[in-house]
Design a protein around this motif. Sequence first.
Motif, short mmCIF file in Angstrom:
data_model
loop_
_atom_site.label_atom_id
_atom_site.label_comp_id
_atom_site.label_asym_id
_atom_site.label_seq_id
_atom_site.Cartn_x
_atom_site.Cartn_y
_atom_site.Cartn_z
N TYR A 25 25.13 15.55 3.01
CA TYR A 25 25.02 14.83 1.73
C TYR A 25 24.66 13.40 2.09
CZ TYR A 25 26.59 13.24 -2.94
OH TYR A 25 26.67 12.71 -4.21
N MET A 26 23.38 13.16 2.25
CA MET A 26 22.94 11.94 2.93
C MET A 26 21.77 11.25 2.25
SD MET A 26 23.14 13.54 6.75
CE MET A 26 22.96 12.03 7.69
N PRO A 27 21.61 9.96 2.51
CA PRO A 27 20.41 9.28 2.01
C PRO A 27 19.21 9.66 2.88
CG PRO A 27 21.85 7.72 3.16
CD PRO A 27 22.47 9.07 3.30
N MET A 28 18.04 9.16 2.53
CA MET A 28 16.83 9.43 3.31
C MET A 28 16.80 8.49 4.53
SD MET A 28 14.68 11.80 2.36
CE MET A 28 12.97 11.26 2.61
N ILE A 29 17.59 8.84 5.52
CA ILE A 29 17.63 8.06 6.77
C ILE A 29 17.40 9.03 7.92
CG2 ILE A 29 19.10 6.19 5.89
CD1 ILE A 29 21.54 7.65 7.03
N PRO A 30 16.94 8.55 9.09
CA PRO A 30 16.61 9.46 10.19
C PRO A 30 17.76 10.38 10.59
CG PRO A 30 15.80 7.26 10.68
CD PRO A 30 16.60 7.15 9.42
N GLU A 31 19.00 9.94 10.35
CA GLU A 31 20.14 10.78 10.71
C GLU A 31 20.11 12.12 9.97
OE1 GLU A 31 20.25 7.56 10.27
OE2 GLU A 31 21.32 6.72 12.01
N LEU A 32 19.44 12.17 8.83
CA LEU A 32 19.40 13.44 8.09
C LEU A 32 18.57 14.50 8.83
CD1 LEU A 32 19.93 15.40 5.80
CD2 LEU A 32 18.47 14.04 4.32
#
Length: 657
Positions: free
Chosen positions: A143-150
């Motif tokens: 449940y994440m924003p659009m960041i590379p960690e996703l």
Amino acid sequence: MPTRADETIEALLLEKRRFKPPKSFAARASVSTSGVYRKADRDFEKFWAGFAKELEWMKPWRKVLDWKPPRAKWFVGGKLNASVNCVDRHARGPRANKAALIWEGEPGDQRTITYRELLREVSKFANVLKSLGVKKGDRVTLYMPMIPELPIAMLGCARIGAIHSVVFGGFSAESLRDRINDQGAKILVTADGGWRRGNVVPLKKISDEALTDTPTIERMIVVKRTGGEVSWRAGRDVWWSELMCDASANCPPEKMDSEDPLYILYTSGTTGKPKGILHTTAGYLLGTYATSKWVFDLKDEDVYWCTADIGWVTGHSYVVYGPLANGATCLMYEGAPDTPGRDRFWDLIERHGVTILYTAPTAIRAFMKWGTEWPEKHDLSSLRLLGSVGEPINPEAWIWYQKFIGGGRCPVVDTWWQTETGMIMITPLPGVTTTRPGSATQAFPGVRAEILDQNGRKVEVGGGYLAITRPWPAMLRTIWRDDERYVKTYWSKWNKDTYFPGDGAKRDKDGYFWLLGRVDDVMNVAGHRIGTMEVESALVDHPAVAEAAVVGVNDEIKGTAIAAFVILKEKSQTGTAATGGNGLRSELSAHVAKKIGAIAKPDRLFFTADLPKTRSGKIMRRLLRDIAEGRVLGDTTTLADPAVVSSLKSQYEDKEG
Ligand code: WT7
């Protein structure tokens, strides 16, 4: 077929403009002759096997397809790992120092991650999951924003065979909780927040709320993105960065069977309960790999940008798996298209030299409304191909896109597909197909699409239901924990070897497909699927509401807007009689946002003493649509109580006047 769809199609078929692939484009395209269609059709298994040979296998498959309708197994006996195909094989070769991801946050911060770096990050995260006891087959919710960690988390799951399930960051705590519980996830990965239009979306706070009732969750991994205050539960919550700094960058990939699950992604259906669509490893990877390569004509020097959020299937297939399997450079952007200005997209394209842009009609229509001065401020000459997805694109928007964004030189590919199909199914091939604004043109080579009537008879020219009449590699395999619904929803309208997507369509005399939208009780709001029943259940859940009916109505920007008709209880639970008013209107809207997410808020809400029903008690949805769209009412003679309609109409007129 509904009459509205018929009106739409009549307008579409008047569309006579045709666009041949530009010669210079065709000359360099990976596919430039229509022979591929015939070849793929002659032996579709052989066709897909040809692409499969371009992937990296740990053990070769014995059989391309095992089809016992409605059960398909693709590349039977094969072993492979999706993360190896998306990362390792590029990191090992000449693409090692090529950018896999060029990321930009909404505030303007930037990160570039090469394939070599991506391999280290993915391996580290895979080891983190292992250290927390995650095993093959376990579910991990993201449940994440659009960041590379996703994408790193998704590929980290794939590396050890954990099944990821991304929940779009716009969904509410309750939606997140229901999805976690349906999956029985062990781990939730989130962030403190994400940026959207200059505000922080408080993902950690929402996650805390969701986790008050999720017995299977053991740990919550939190990425620090915004640096805002968050509450913390010791023993359960752990920072991403702390786990990652101790993790080894070496993680041997799990040997996955072709048919092992890769992910679950929820999508709305005709009931109040979303469906967990299950995709498996080999077929899905292959389908997204092949379509990315041919539809987007991916080349090593491209900078490819799919603007979709990874929380939706478009992001899974065409931000992560498809392009990375091709070793492409993908731009990823965190925020809104109008932050800080209405030229953010065009600024991104100019600065990063984007060559391929894949976006949604709803965005294109918003850009049209904002005016050409925004794109005109920027040099968009790097663009060579444009794509559209998510809903039917109206010819006007298509032409605007082609002219003002593509400078008249870029082919436009209108791609039809679904969460369930996993991959693009109906689409032009940009070096081959003569396009027509508003038509997704033809089935991708190897895919077979037809128009059928209610009784399953083939319609050669004319309208009916879209049907997929041959299995395809990226097809869904089941609905998570609801296999019966899988069979019933998709394979029971006609024969059990024929897939029913739920879309109406028409085929013209040249064999081109014109998609008309859903024929079931599912709305497509700004390219996102929302079930009318879901919104109705959320409304009825409010103590003041006795009954609710929800319909999708035409909307200039969103394609479909949500109109709700609400009957209030005579006495609310507090004992006072509830009357409709703007106060209650916004309260109900907030209630829907709490139950589902802000995306499901009704755009128009009418209070009514009764709903127009037929004498047999069926809600007349078409009439409700007419009212909500302010149209002159057609035939109401079958109505049980005609007075209901005049009362609703006067409410509409009050509101508009
Ligand atoms: C529904 C699937 C596919 C990824 C985004 C949406 C509609 C999608 C098109 C198109 C006409 C389209 C259909 C389909 N749709 N693309 N190019 N032309 N309609 O995925 O949420 O699973 O929704 O979107 O109605 O059934 P989804």
